[in-house]
Motif scaffolding. Sequence first.
Motif, PDB file in Angstrom:
ATOM      1  N   ASN A   1      42.270  61.056  11.916  1.00  0.00           N
ATOM      2  CA  ASN A   1      43.530  60.017  12.986  1.00  0.00           C
ATOM      3  C   ASN A   1      42.944  58.784  13.089  1.00  0.00           C
ATOM      4  N   GLY A   2      43.780  57.654  13.291  1.00  0.00           N
ATOM      5  CA  GLY A   2      43.445  56.450  13.695  1.00  0.00           C
ATOM      6  C   GLY A   2      42.957  55.345  12.620  1.00  0.00           C
TER       7      GLY A   2
ATOM      8  N   THR B   1      48.597  53.014   5.010  1.00  0.00           N
ATOM      9  CA  THR B   1      49.761  53.851   5.253  1.00  0.00           C
ATOM     10  C   THR B   1      50.950  53.249   5.159  1.00  0.00           C
TER      11      THR B   1
ATOM     12  N   ASN C   1      37.153  60.329  13.107  1.00  0.00           N
ATOM     13  CA  ASN C   1      37.105  61.624  13.735  1.00  0.00           C
ATOM     14  C   ASN C   1      37.350  62.510  12.553  1.00  0.00           C
TER      15      ASN C   1
ATOM     16  N   PHE D   1      42.284  57.945  22.781  1.00  0.00           N
ATOM     17  CA  PHE D   1      41.998  57.696  21.512  1.00  0.00           C
ATOM     18  C   PHE D   1      42.080  56.400  21.084  1.00  0.00           C
TER      19      PHE D   1
ATOM     20  N   ASN E   1      39.399  54.033  18.805  1.00  0.00           N
ATOM     21  CA  ASN E   1      39.726  53.085  17.615  1.00  0.00           C
ATOM     22  C   ASN E   1      39.408  51.612  17.733  1.00  0.00           C
TER      23      ASN E   1
ATOM     24  N   GLY F   1      55.015  51.898  15.057  1.00  0.00           N
ATOM     25  CA  GLY F   1      55.343  53.487  14.761  1.00  0.00           C
ATOM     26  C   GLY F   1      53.897  54.053  15.372  1.00  0.00           C
TER      27      GLY F   1
ATOM     28  N   ALA G   1      52.028  60.762  15.286  1.00  0.00           N
ATOM     29  CA  ALA G   1      51.333  62.100  15.527  1.00  0.00           C
ATOM     30  C   ALA G   1      51.680  63.088  14.641  1.00  0.00           C
TER      31      ALA G   1
ATOM     32  N   ASP H   1      45.818  67.594  16.432  1.00  0.00           N
ATOM     33  CA  ASP H   1      44.667  66.564  17.166  1.00  0.00           C
ATOM     34  C   ASP H   1      45.554  65.523  17.850  1.00  0.00           C
ATOM     35  N   SER H   2      46.296  64.853  17.009  1.00  0.00           N
ATOM     36  CA  SER H   2      46.679  63.441  17.312  1.00  0.00           C
ATOM     37  C   SER H   2      47.894  63.726  18.520  1.00  0.00           C
TER      38      SER H   2
ATOM     39  N   ASN I   1      46.648  64.454  21.559  1.00  0.00           N
ATOM     40  CA  ASN I   1      45.948  63.150  22.315  1.00  0.00           C
ATOM     41  C   ASN I   1      47.183  62.327  22.880  1.00  0.00           C
ATOM     42  N   VAL I   2      48.159  62.210  22.074  1.00  0.00           N
ATOM     43  CA  VAL I   2      49.287  61.560  22.331  1.00  0.00           C
ATOM     44  C   VAL I   2      49.930  62.099  23.654  1.00  0.00           C
TER      45      VAL I   2
END
Length: 488
Positions: free
Chosen positions: A110-111, A135, A198, A300, A304, A334, A352, A356-357, A360-361
């Motif tokens: 993520n990130g 992306t 991560n 998170f 970053n 987004g 997300a 994990d994402s 976190n969110v």
Amino acid sequence: MKLQTLLQHLHSFTPLATENPTITSIEMDSREVKQGSLFVCIKGFTVDGHDFAEQAVARGAVAVVAEKPLALPVPVIYVNDSRRALAVLADAFYGQPTHHLHLIGVTGTNGKTTTTHLIERICRHAGKKTGLIGTINMKIGDDTYDVKNTTPESLILQNMFRKMVDAHVDVVAMEVSSHALHMGRVHGCDFDVAVFTNLTQDHLDYHQTMDHYRWSKGLLFAQLGNRFDHRRPKFAILNADDAASEEYKKSTAATVVTYGIHHKSDIMAKQIEITTSGTTFQLVTPIETVQVRTKLIGMFNVYNLLAAVGACLVSNIPLSTIVEAIADIEGVPGRFEVVDAGQPFTVIVDYAHTPDSLENVLQTIRQFAKKRVFVVVGCGGDRDRTKRPLMAQIAVKYGDVPIFTSDNPRSEDPMAILNDMKQGVTEDVICIVDRKEAITYAIEQAEKDDIILIAGKGHETYQIIGKDVFHFDDRVVAREAIQRRKDK
Ligand SMILES: CC(=O)N[C@H]1[C@@H](OP(=O)(O)OP(=O)(O)OC[C@H]2O[C@@H](n3ccc(=O)[nH]c3=O)[C@H](O)[C@@H]2O)O[C@H](CO)[C@@H](O)[C@@H]1O[C@H](C)C(=O)N[C@@H](C)C(=O)N[C@H](CCC(=O)O)C(=O)O
Ligand SMILES: Nc1ncnc2c1ncn2[C@@H]1O[C@H](COP(=O)(O)OP(=O)(O)OP(=O)(O)O)[C@@H](O)[C@H]1O
Ligand SMILES: N[C@H](CCC[C@H](N)C(=O)O)C(=O)O
Ligand SMILES: [Mg+2]
């Protein structure tokens, strides 16, 4: 370029061709072949490029690279691994462009998109001409180019790098996916800085095990800087709070710079304060300690930011410029994007799509939530199935009103994906298979000060159902539903 000149880069023991036509382009897709192309046959996951060789020749290919025997009226160059040959040939054909770029690669579960965007914006603030690959899209300065993959195939990459060199780009921030590393899409990319965000669960459909996934990401570091060149030093920027960094540290010959919050590292964030309007922290670096203010929210995002600071510091951007740039940066499309159409509740669209994402969110949202939290979430089809029950559990754990819906079902039955999600929870959960209906339902039910998280598709402007790609944008759908509610 002449075929023989190009083939020298493959370093074969035996001569690969006797003829020597001029190569006007390299193609891996027969449908793109033009008169004078060199067609490279790739055995894919869906079809085999070798089956399109005849079609390629009919369209004008003057030579073909293949792994297995083909009877064709043009020279066929046989190689053991045509994907690797493609990377070598593309790098050579486009004049080894990455040797002329300061290339920063970002990997991690993520990130990546967020960190590459942060690096891009900091470098722009420092007056650099930037390139971006990831992306959302590829960019040269403000010009954007569509992408199909987070990290495109070597041919697309090297073509883009050439355009970047020709446009006098100084710095490129690029996402490097585990798929790309494993398939060798980035062979030939001369990275200067490799960043690790991560490692948590994703993509087990492709990698099968976390060990294989971790190893694949590690290739970015293992392939970096095995030669000491003080004119072109190589740096690995590692997250000291993630256990995988220990392995990556051992696998690289590059200079290691660590960042973190909990473990002692070269770059650290201390006294972190997160509010609904932004985050402040003390940034401790080997140069000095400075105060940082950012509009980005969530722990998170502190990670970053630290990763981006590390990458920019080793790229010789002054710390004061970095801090100034960070204060200026709005969000990334987004990612924790707030949809504000004047409604009395908060709507957040976020990308997300991993356990994990999502956690976190939702933890970040929970820090501020005064009333109920709605979670509209689905899981992609033809992707890691084992993350479905986990994401469902997280949505139920942190959400007051979890609503399971479709993400991109692709070739899978949308109901079967929802059932996989439901396997993770014992509670009765609202399931609305149509994503638009699910978003509309949440918006109609929300009351003052509630928060709706719409997770999984972020910046995406499409939904893939079966083989069809429909226009779909969570932000637009949410805005329209809010308007309809107002009009009632
Ligand atoms: C599973 C996977 O990675 N698939 C990638 C793969 O597609 P494929 O193997 O199915 O290709 P294929 O359709 O079998 O075609 C094989 C060959 O025949 C050629 N062909 C095909 C048809 C034709 O008429 N003529 C022809 O010559 C094709 O051009 C190709 O060279 O090769 C394609 C070209 O490089 C990629 O675009 C495609 O990514 C697809 C779209 C995909 O969804 N990939 C995902 C899993 C992915 O790579 N994700 C990562 C990580 C995402 C993240 O975490 O951020 C990414 O980097 O995007
Ligand atoms: N450092 C981080 N740690 C955990 N979760 C994060 C982190 N950064 C962002 N996220 C969450 O993950 C989502 C995706 O972030 P981002 O697009 O930056 O990741 P990515 O690695 O590029 O993802 P992808 O693999 O799909 O390209 C965000 O919307 C946010 O919910
Ligand atoms: N890069 C990720 C994106 C997932 C996004 C989500 N919306 C989905 O379609 O599963 C992947 O290809 O796995
Ligand atoms: Mg990304």
